[in-house]
Design a protein around this motif. Structure first.
Motif, PDB file in Angstrom:
ATOM      1  N   GLY A 122     -27.076 -23.225 -25.080  1.00  0.00           N
ATOM      2  CA  GLY A 122     -27.121 -23.908 -26.380  1.00  0.00           C
ATOM      3  C   GLY A 122     -28.218 -23.252 -27.192  1.00  0.00           C
ATOM      4  N   THR A 123     -29.056 -24.075 -27.835  1.00  0.00           N
ATOM      5  CA  THR A 123     -30.263 -23.563 -28.465  1.00  0.00           C
ATOM      6  C   THR A 123     -31.388 -23.749 -27.450  1.00  0.00           C
ATOM      7  OG1 THR A 123     -29.417 -24.279 -30.607  1.00  0.00           O
ATOM      8  CG2 THR A 123     -31.781 -23.797 -30.475  1.00  0.00           C
ATOM      9  N   GLY A 124     -32.171 -22.714 -27.202  1.00  0.00           N
ATOM     10  CA  GLY A 124     -33.201 -22.801 -26.160  1.00  0.00           C
ATOM     11  C   GLY A 124     -34.599 -22.901 -26.746  1.00  0.00           C
ATOM     12  N   ALA A 125     -35.479 -23.576 -26.010  1.00  0.00           N
ATOM     13  CA  ALA A 125     -36.896 -23.634 -26.407  1.00  0.00           C
ATOM     14  C   ALA A 125     -37.751 -23.275 -25.200  1.00  0.00           C
ATOM     15  CB  ALA A 125     -37.257 -25.024 -26.916  1.00  0.00           C
ATOM     16  N   PHE A 126     -38.674 -22.350 -25.410  1.00  0.00           N
ATOM     17  CA  PHE A 126     -39.560 -21.860 -24.338  1.00  0.00           C
ATOM     18  C   PHE A 126     -41.009 -22.119 -24.733  1.00  0.00           C
ATOM     19  CE2 PHE A 126     -35.654 -19.591 -23.772  1.00  0.00           C
ATOM     20  CZ  PHE A 126     -35.556 -19.354 -22.408  1.00  0.00           C
ATOM     21  N   SER A 127     -41.846 -22.349 -23.719  1.00  0.00           N
ATOM     22  CA  SER A 127     -43.287 -22.492 -23.929  1.00  0.00           C
ATOM     23  C   SER A 127     -43.990 -21.244 -23.428  1.00  0.00           C
ATOM     24  CB  SER A 127     -43.809 -23.706 -23.153  1.00  0.00           C
ATOM     25  OG  SER A 127     -45.224 -23.666 -23.062  1.00  0.00           O
ATOM     26  N   LEU A 128     -45.050 -20.858 -24.119  1.00  0.00           N
ATOM     27  CA  LEU A 128     -45.861 -19.711 -23.682  1.00  0.00           C
ATOM     28  C   LEU A 128     -47.294 -20.154 -23.407  1.00  0.00           C
ATOM     29  CD1 LEU A 128     -44.245 -17.199 -26.158  1.00  0.00           C
ATOM     30  CD2 LEU A 128     -43.990 -17.185 -23.676  1.00  0.00           C
ATOM     31  N   TYR A 129     -47.418 -21.374 -22.953  1.00  0.00           N
ATOM     32  CA  TYR A 129     -48.703 -21.953 -22.563  1.00  0.00           C
ATOM     33  C   TYR A 129     -49.245 -21.197 -21.334  1.00  0.00           C
ATOM     34  CZ  TYR A 129     -52.058 -25.582 -21.331  1.00  0.00           C
ATOM     35  OH  TYR A 129     -53.209 -26.253 -21.028  1.00  0.00           O
ATOM     36  N   PRO A 130     -50.569 -21.120 -21.155  1.00  0.00           N
ATOM     37  CA  PRO A 130     -51.126 -20.279 -20.075  1.00  0.00           C
ATOM     38  C   PRO A 130     -50.607 -20.543 -18.665  1.00  0.00           C
ATOM     39  CG  PRO A 130     -52.847 -20.904 -21.592  1.00  0.00           C
ATOM     40  CD  PRO A 130     -51.621 -21.642 -22.027  1.00  0.00           C
TER      41      PRO A 130
END
Ligand SMILES: Cc1ncc(COP(=O)(O)O)c(C=O)c1O
Length: 311
Positions: A122-130
């Motif tokens: 679908g539409t994806g969301a990613f985090s780039l937190y440490p």
């Protein structure tokens, strides 16, 4: 792939770009980090929590259809701990009922379901937190193959601005800085190497740990072990946690309270439902170190300390 300031703002922006509004309902998991549900609340919609599959800790697709109402607009599968949700069933239900799919892939960079990566259904969301498998120090990404949607995300993250200083809609400042982007791009080159190291560490733990339920990987899925989460039965989770801590093994509980049982959910939002598998997982899980920096002796120590307790 529009970038944002965090995984939370990536989810928030994706929901806004899909025009999620007050009165809408989004079906999701209660066994996740609070940001999954908060992003739904930020757009005025209501998270509808369904129970999880006790083996994968991800949303149980068999629970989705009975949670659908005329207000349901979207499903938000959360690919928890680095493992994809059961996407074939979820996509089939979404198609049958005309629902959007917004994937919370914040913990699952590079995880695969069949021949597809999470964030590409679908539409994806990613985090780039440490703490994530790759980081930009702080940041987020939205994935979509829809150019119009990507453009909407870019407008929303930049104060609703399509043309410099002309504002057609309400937007936000969710822009990633160039410094964060530079770090993220370098990290992206290392993702496969990092994930492979996590998988090698997980395989060692899988074959040497005794007395705990190690992570389950359904056939056809590739786990990327953001967390190596075991289940400790018999009410002994907290005792093992203490034993690990006393012996210098880093550990933690993700998540001790499912979202529908958080004080804000019960006291302010009126949730009073029971979701037995999510609640049992919250009482029984514990995560062990699995990160790429572990050496052979670290892994042996982790195994020795756990097995000493469970023997
Ligand atoms: C499942 C999940 N969703 C959303 C988020 C939010 O990401 P961020 O911390 O980058 O805002 C996280 C981060 O921990 C997460 O684990």
């Amino acid at each position: 792939m529009p970038s944002t300031t965090s995984g939370t703002t990536a989810l928030h922006t994706a929901l806004l770009a899909h025009d999620l509004k007050p009165g809408d309902e989004v079906i999701t998991s209660p066994f996740t980090f609070i940001a999954s549900a908060n992003s739904i609340l930020y757009v005025g919609a209501r998270p509808v929590f369904i129970d999880i599959d006790p083996l994968t800790f991800n949303m149980d697709p068999n629970q989705i259809e009975s949670a659908i109402t005329p207000r349901t607009r979207a499903i938000m599968p959360v690919h928890l701990f680095g493992l994809s949700c059961e996407m074939a069933s979820i996509m089939a239900i979404a198609e049958k009922y005309g629902l959007l799919v917004i994937e919370d892939a914040c913990q699952s960079h590079g995880a695969r379901y069949g021949d597809k990566a999470v964030g590409s259904f679908g539409t994806g969301a990613f985090s780039l937190y440490p703490t994530k498998n790759i980081t930009s120090a702080e940041g987020g990404m939205i994935t979509t193959d829809d150019d119009t949607l990507a453009e909407s995300c870019r407008v929303i993250r930049q104060h609703g601005m399509r043309r410099r200083y002309y504002h057609d809609e309400l937007g936000f400042n969710f822009r990633m800085t160039d410094v964060h982007a530079a770090i993220g791009l370098e990290q992206l080159k290392k993702l496969n190497k990092f994930n492979q190291a996590r998988r090698t560490n997980a395989a060692f733990l899988d074959s040497h740990l005794r007395g705990v339920q190690t992570p389950y990987v359904p056939q056809g899925c590739q786990h990327v072990y953001h967390q190596y989460t075991v289940r400790v039965a018999g009410g002994r989770r907290d005792a093992l946690l203490e034993h690990l801590t006393k012996n210098g093994v880093g550990t933690g509980v993700s998540y001790p309270v499912p979202i529908h049982k958080q004080a804000y959910s019960t006291q302010e939002l009126g949730y009073n439902n029971t979701l037995p598998e999510a609640e049992r997982a919250a009482a029984e899980v514990l995560s062990l170190p699995v990160h790429p920096g572990l050496g052979a002796s670290d892994l042996e120590t982790i195994v020795a300390v756990v097995n000493e307790f469970t023997a």
